[in-house]
Each structure stands twice: as structure tokens, then as C-alpha cells.
Enzyme design. Structure first.
Site, PDB file in Angstrom:
ATOM      1  N   MET A   1       0.861  -1.177   0.000  1.00 27.53           N
ATOM      2  CA  MET A   1       0.000   0.000   0.000  1.00 27.53           C
ATOM      3  C   MET A   1       0.896   1.225   0.000  1.00 27.53           C
ATOM      4  O   MET A   1       1.871   1.301   0.748  1.00 27.53           O
ATOM      5  CB  MET A   1      -0.967   0.010   1.182  1.00 27.53           C
ATOM      6  CG  MET A   1      -0.400   0.251   2.544  1.00 27.53           C
ATOM      7  SD  MET A   1      -1.758   0.485   3.711  1.00 27.53           S
ATOM      8  CE  MET A   1      -0.862   0.551   5.252  1.00 27.53           C
TER       9      MET A   1
ATOM     10  N   TYR B   1       3.904   3.053  12.656  1.00 27.71           N
ATOM     11  CA  TYR B   1       3.245   2.899  11.356  1.00 27.71           C
ATOM     12  C   TYR B   1       1.785   2.489  11.500  1.00 27.71           C
ATOM     13  O   TYR B   1       1.352   2.036  12.542  1.00 27.71           O
ATOM     14  CB  TYR B   1       4.011   1.997  10.407  1.00 27.71           C
ATOM     15  CG  TYR B   1       4.423   0.612  10.805  1.00 27.71           C
ATOM     16  CD1 TYR B   1       5.401  -0.046  10.073  1.00 27.71           C
ATOM     17  CD2 TYR B   1       3.862  -0.079  11.875  1.00 27.71           C
ATOM     18  CE1 TYR B   1       5.799  -1.333  10.381  1.00 27.71           C
ATOM     19  CE2 TYR B   1       4.252  -1.355  12.188  1.00 27.71           C
ATOM     20  CZ  TYR B   1       5.215  -1.979  11.440  1.00 27.71           C
ATOM     21  OH  TYR B   1       5.604  -3.262  11.760  1.00 27.71           O
ATOM     22  N   GLU B   2       1.047   2.718  10.419  1.00 21.21           N
ATOM     23  CA  GLU B   2      -0.416   2.561  10.385  1.00 21.21           C
ATOM     24  C   GLU B   2      -1.111   3.495  11.374  1.00 21.21           C
ATOM     25  O   GLU B   2      -2.189   3.201  11.866  1.00 21.21           O
ATOM     26  CB  GLU B   2      -0.848   1.101  10.654  1.00 21.21           C
ATOM     27  CG  GLU B   2      -0.065   0.041   9.940  1.00 21.21           C
ATOM     28  CD  GLU B   2       0.139   0.315   8.455  1.00 21.21           C
ATOM     29  OE1 GLU B   2      -0.679   1.031   7.860  1.00 21.21           O
ATOM     30  OE2 GLU B   2       1.133  -0.172   7.900  1.00 21.21           O
ATOM     31  N   GLY B   3      -0.467   4.619  11.660  1.00 18.38           N
ATOM     32  CA  GLY B   3      -1.030   5.601  12.581  1.00 18.38           C
ATOM     33  C   GLY B   3      -0.405   5.482  13.948  1.00 18.38           C
ATOM     34  O   GLY B   3      -0.434   4.424  14.573  1.00 18.38           O
TER      35      GLY B   3
ATOM     36  N   GLN C   1      -4.283   6.707  16.932  1.00 16.92           N
ATOM     37  CA  GLN C   1      -5.226   5.662  17.359  1.00 16.92           C
ATOM     38  C   GLN C   1      -6.136   6.180  18.466  1.00 16.92           C
ATOM     39  O   GLN C   1      -7.337   5.889  18.499  1.00 16.92           O
ATOM     40  CB  GLN C   1      -4.465   4.423  17.859  1.00 16.92           C
ATOM     41  CG  GLN C   1      -3.505   3.811  16.861  1.00 16.92           C
ATOM     42  CD  GLN C   1      -4.140   3.444  15.544  1.00 16.92           C
ATOM     43  OE1 GLN C   1      -5.240   2.910  15.515  1.00 16.92           O
ATOM     44  NE2 GLN C   1      -3.449   3.733  14.454  1.00 16.92           N
TER      45      GLN C   1
END
Length: 608
Positions: free
Chosen positions: A163, A440-442, A447
Site C-alpha cells: 500500500m 506505522y499505520e497511525g 489511534q
């Protein structure tokens, strides 16, 4: 000596005995073939592969890392051969539709695979792990033609996926994105832009890489509403899916990182690359969340896996290492010193690791079973309802358990003392590898904002209320149980912390009426409190299950042994006595005046 043993008994306990996954599989179409025998066989084979092939590559892969030359990435020695075994054994398509070459088994069974693989060698697991997100996004948003083409190759494993969303000028604020897409006469688009921090963006494991890329179609509105999602293959496929011409996609560099060195983190350049719209125009961010939610659950596995791996190695070391005598007197008088496992502070660290891994695993498989329901949903209304339920759990699972994974890894180094700081023991690698998981991924802050802002307030407290109801139902179930007196030491405090959670939210809402920044100031502490509370819920649930199993006749073939169940109860007792009280500090911080954060002027953040 570095050790890893797949936690099969713990997984079996949570999935089969706490959550009754066998009954769950009978309620979903994908579960028809997932018999207990099938699940056991797959788990055992995955354990063998992970223990014998992947774990031995974990430390060597870290030491060697990936190399970059002339736009090509070479993975560490042994990775390519291990990946080919992965493909040959059909692991990639375990939980994907049979019509596209998969095995059609439930997503939750794939999570078992991902936990075992990720704990053994997180860097390796990221290559097929990123493909899972690409596959799920294609299933959810792709056309039938796209599924027949790209999805079949991704399921096979001969192609991998990524991604691509982050750019140097923007991370989580995707509205600032500069990558653009220009329509072509043949219905495709020309994608131009650079993406950074792209895991598995370039490597030598597979013959092709399918990039899922966010970009703004030329002329569309600014902000996130004007962003679309595209399929951009490294090599354009022919109609028969053989490889055609290169697609103006190149790797500009790889990052030199703190950890996960066996995983290539790339800067990817798209120079008029041919791309194909995935999903609807200008709804790329919504479509990308299919990928993001997969990745966030996967990232949570990193925190849980780090806690498990740190615990296993800490325990083995603590049993063998001898130092001093306990204050209560010699425990092993025949030896020159007692094993350090007998020292209370070492036990504190070991039990903390065990408690973190256990609670995280329970929440992980709870989420995985919810995701099974979403995959089995037959209409949009049902799918949205299940997605909302999963959406509430996801930021806690990702945010809290990655933070706890770091803590567990650090405690592992502490158990080893000075040896923990030395590379050969492997403990410092666990700490370095897991550190990225909160980023990563926020980040954890993102979160927390997602949980409090979107999943609680904007959701109008629906899922928040549903979680409160789950806790209340466990309380009622425990009171109705023959083990109610034994359970009081768990459910009594649990209800007290639940009430504190409710008061905490009320205080945030009241403060936000005067200043909306009160929400932003509270997000981290609300997330952490929620994590401690949910962990308490799962440990109470596991304790009740353990009490029930201890009381049953031992003719049950699934019985895991009295010692196993006693250890669950004792770990729950440790968690309630020595970890859950931390939550109080987070509720107290939320009540602090907002001015303690906002009063200082920017100029007063002095460097002189």
C-alpha cells in the site's frame, strides 16, 4: 540460546475454549471446512515452518539486512528460499476465496497463521502480510476483471502487494497529498509522484509487485475527498497474466532503520506509471481503510508477538541464570546461587510479559472472529454493523498492545541484565523490531484520536455502549456461575473500573463543551485506560473459563491440564493486582486542567 516455540496451547485455549471458535465456524459459510482437525493440522504445520525455517532466519536477517543497488533490493540470505516454500505450501491464500485460487478458510484461521509467523520472524512476515491487505482491498472494491487478474496472482503468492499512501510532505494528513493521476484515452491513468516508507515496495522474492496507490485525479477537489485509489503493477501483465513491459515504477532508495532490517522499507517513484482505478472515483481514502484496518490488526500482532517472544526467552534465561539468594533464604541450597526466576522482581517482569501477550491474544482473536462475520455478511447493513463493532476494537488493539509490546520487550532485556544489551542473545533485536509498531499505520496518538473522536463521540456512543454491555454480561455470567465467589476478585474490580471509564468520558465531554482541545488532550490517556480495562475484561473471561475447565471431568480430549489452567488464573490475579491499577493514573490525568498543556507560548519552548 535463543528459543521460539509456537504458542499452540495458548491459541487453542483462547480460540476453542474461551470463544468456542468451532461453534462460530458453523455459523459462517467459510467455516464449513474448518473442522477442529483441520484447524489443528494447519496450526501444527505452520508451527513447524515457523520454528524450523523462519525463526532461524530472524537474527541472521537482522544482521545482514536488505541491500540496495541500481534500483534493486536483495533480501537477506534464506528469505527467498523461505518465501518459495511459503508459496509452494499454499500459505498465502489460506483465507481467500477458492474461486480465485485460495482455500476459502475463515479469516480468523489466517490470523493464527499470522501470529505464529510474525512472532517467529516479523521481518519475513511483512512481505506476505502486506499482500493480505492488497488482496482484501481488491476483494472489497475491485471489479471482477481485476479480481480474476491481480487477485489470483496475489493469492497464489507469485505476485506480492503493497500500500502506497505516505509522502514526504504528509503522513496521516492525506489531504496534503501531491501524487496525481491523469486520465488516459484507454480508461487507465498515468500516476506521478513519490511515496515513502513503503514496506515490501521492492524485493527479490516474487516476480511482480502490485502497488495499491493513493493519488488525486487531475482537476479534482483538494483535501481527502478528491483522492482516488489505483492499482499500479511494477510490471504490466498481458491478457494471459504473463509478464509484459515494465511500468515506470522504480525504487529510489531503502531506509536504514532501527529495526526490522530484513524488511525492505522503500521510497517508490511513479513516473507516469500506468494505473487502474480501484473502487469509485474520489473515494480512495474510504477504500484504503480496508487495507488500513487489515494492517492495523497485523501491527497489533507485532506487539503481541514481541511480548510472547520476549517472554519465552526471558523465561528460559531466568530458569538457568543463577545469581544471589532470595531474601527469604536459599531456594536451591545445593547450588552456588538461586536461579533468578525465584527473585520476586524477575517474576514481576515475566508475569507482565505473560499478561500482556495473553490479553492481547484474546483481544486479537475476538477481533478476528468479528472480522469473520464481516466477510460473511450478506448485505451492506449487516456489513456496516459488524464493521462498526470491529472498528471500535481496532485502535485499542493496535494502539495499546503495541505500546505494551515495547514494554514487554524492554522487560526482557532487563531480565537478561547486561546480556540483554548484547546482540548475540537476541533480546535487543526484539526491542528494536517492535519499536516501529507504535508508529506505522497511525501513531498511538492517531489511534487515540480515532477511538475517542470517531469511534466514541461521532459514533454517538453506540459501540462504546455495546462494550459496556459486554462487561456487564460477563459480570452477570460470573454471578450465575458456580465459581462466583472465586470470580469476585475479578468482576468486582472490573465493574469499578468500568464506572471509572464512564466518569472519565463524561469529564472529557464536559471539558470539551468549553474547549474542543480537551478531546485532543485526553486521547492518549483514554486509549490507554481503555486498553487496561479491556485487558481486565479478557483476563476475567479467561479466568472464568479456566475455573470451568478445572471443574470438568478430565475425559475431555481438549483438556490442557490443571497446571495450564491454574497458570491462567494466577496470571489474571497478577494482572488485577499489579497492572490494572495503572489505569487510575490515566483517569486522573484526564481530569487535569487543560491549561497545563496549552498555557505555554510557543516562544517559551526554549532551547537556550
Amino acid at each position: 540460546m535463543k528459543v521460539f516455540k509456537s504458542p499452540i496451547k495458548d491459541i487453542q485455549f483462547v480460540t476453542q475454549q474461551v470463544f468456542d471458535i468451532d461453534a462460530h465456524y458453523k455459523t459462517i459459510p467459510q467455516g464449513a471446512e474448518a473442522t477442529p482437525e483441520m484447524v489443528a493440522a494447519i496450526s501444527q504445520e505452520c508451527a513447524k515452518f515457523s520454528e524450523n525455517v523462519l525463526f532461524p532466519l530472524n537474527q541472521s536477517g537482522d544482521a545482514e539486512g536488505c541491500s540496495f543497488k541500481d534500483g534493486q533490493v536483495t533480501t537477506p540470505a534464506g528469505f527467498k528460499e523461505a518465501y518459495q516454500q511459503w508459496v509452494d505450501n499454499g500459505w498465502q491464500g489460506l483465507s481467500h476465496p477458492e474461486e480465485y485460487g485460495g482455500q476459502g478458510l475463515p479469516l480468523s484461521l489466517g490470523v493464527i497463521k499470522s501470529e505464529i509467523v510474525g512472532t517467529a520472524n516479523w521481518s519475513f512476515g511483512m512481505y506476505p502480510g502486506l499482500s493480505l491487505g492488497a488482496m482484501n482491498t481488491l476483494i472489497e472494491h475491485g471489479t471482477e476483471e481485476q479480481k480474476r487478474g491481480y487477485l489470483s496472482k496475489l493469492v497464489e503468492g507469485s505476485w506480492t502487494g503493497t500500500m502506497c499512501l505516505t509522502e514526504s510532505n504528509c503522513g496521516s494528513d492525506l489531504g496534503q497529498m501531491k501524487s496525481k493521476a491523469v486520465p488516459s484515452d484507454d480508461g487507465s491513468y498515468r500516476i506521478t509522484g513519490s511515496k515513502i516508507f513503503i514496506s515490501s515496495g521492492e524485493h527479490d522474492l516474487a516476480e511482480n509487485i502490485v502497488h495499491i496507490v493513493l493519488a488525486r485525479i487531475e482537476g479534482e477537489t483538494a483535501g481527502t475527498k478528491g483522492i482516488s485509489l489505483f492499482i499500479v503493477p511494477k510490471i504490466l501483465p498481458n491478457d494471459d497474466l504473463s509478464l509484459g513491459e515494465a511500468n515506470q515504477v522504480s525504487c529510489g532508495s531503502i531506509e536504514h532503520k532501527m529495526g526490522i532490517n530484513g524488511s525492505a522499507t522503500c521510497t517508490m517513484n511513479f513516473d507516469g506509471s500506468k494505473g487502474f482505478l480501484l473502487g469509485e472515483k474520489n473515494k480512495g481514502v474510504n477504500a484504503m481503510f480496508t487495507f488500513m484496518n487489515t494492517a492495523r490488526i497485523g501491527t497489533a500482532i507485532q506487539g503481541i508477538g514481541a511480548a510472547e517472544l520476549a517472554f519465552q526467552n526471558s523465561l528460559a534465561y531466568a530458569k538457568e541464570r543463577r545469581s544471589m539468594r532470595t531474601l527469604g533464604g536459599p531456594v536451591e541450597p545445593q547450588q552456588a546461587a538461586d536461579s533468578i526466576i525465584h527473585h520476586p522482581d524477575v517474576r514481576r517482569m515475566l508475569l507482565k510479559q505473560k499478561a500482556i501477550a495473553g490479553a492481547g491474544r484474546a483481544m486479537l482473536y475476538d477481533a478476528a472472529m468479528i472480522a469473520d462475520k464481516m466477510m460473511a455478511a450478506t448485505d451492506d447493513k449487516e456489513r456496516e454493523a459488524v464493521d462498526s463493532e470491529l472498528g471500535f476494537i481496532t485502535p485499542i488493539l493496535k494502539g495499546f498492545f503495541t505500546e505494551m509490546g515495547i514494554e514487554a520487550a524492554n522487560e526482557g532485556m532487563q531480565v537478561f541484565g547486561g546480556h540483554g544489551y548484547i546482540k548475540e542473545w537476541g533480546m535487543e533485536q526484539i526491542s528494536r523490531d517492535v519499536r516501529i509498531a507504535t508508529l506505522y499505520e497511525g501513531t498511538t496518538g492517531i489511534q487515540g484520536l480515532d477511538l475517542l473522536g470517531r469511534k466514541v463521540i461521532l459514533d454517538k456512543f453506540k459501540q462504546y455502549g455495546a462494550v459496556n454491555k459486554r462487561i456487564l454480561n460477563l459480570y452477570k455470567r460470573s454471578l450465575a456461575s458456580p465459581h462466583r465467589w472465586q470470580m469476585m476478585k475479578f468482576i468486582g474490580p472490573l465493574m469499578g473500573y468500568q464506572l471509572r471509564w464512564q466518569r472519565m468520558l463524561l469529564s472529557i465531554l464536559l471539558a470539551a463543551r468549553k474547549d474542543r482541545d480537551a478531546v485532543g488532550a485526553a486521547t492518549h490517556d483514554f486509549l490507554m485506560f481503555s486498553g487496561y480495562l479491556m485487558s481486565a475484561y479478557y483476563w476475567a473471561l479467561m479466568a472464568l473459563t479456566a475455573f470451568e475447565k478445572l471443574a470438568q471431568k478430565k475425559s475431555d480430549s481438549a483438556d490442557l491440564g490443571d497446571d495450564f489452567y491454574q497458570s491462567k488464573i494466577q496470571t489474571a490475579e497478577f494482572y488485577y493486582a499489579r497492572m490494572l491499577p495503572r489505569a487510575k493514573s490515566h483517569s486522573e490525568i484526564v481530569r487535569a486542567k487543560l491549561s497545563s498543556l496549552t498555557a505555554m507560548a510557543e516562544k517559551d519552548f526554549c532551547l537556550e
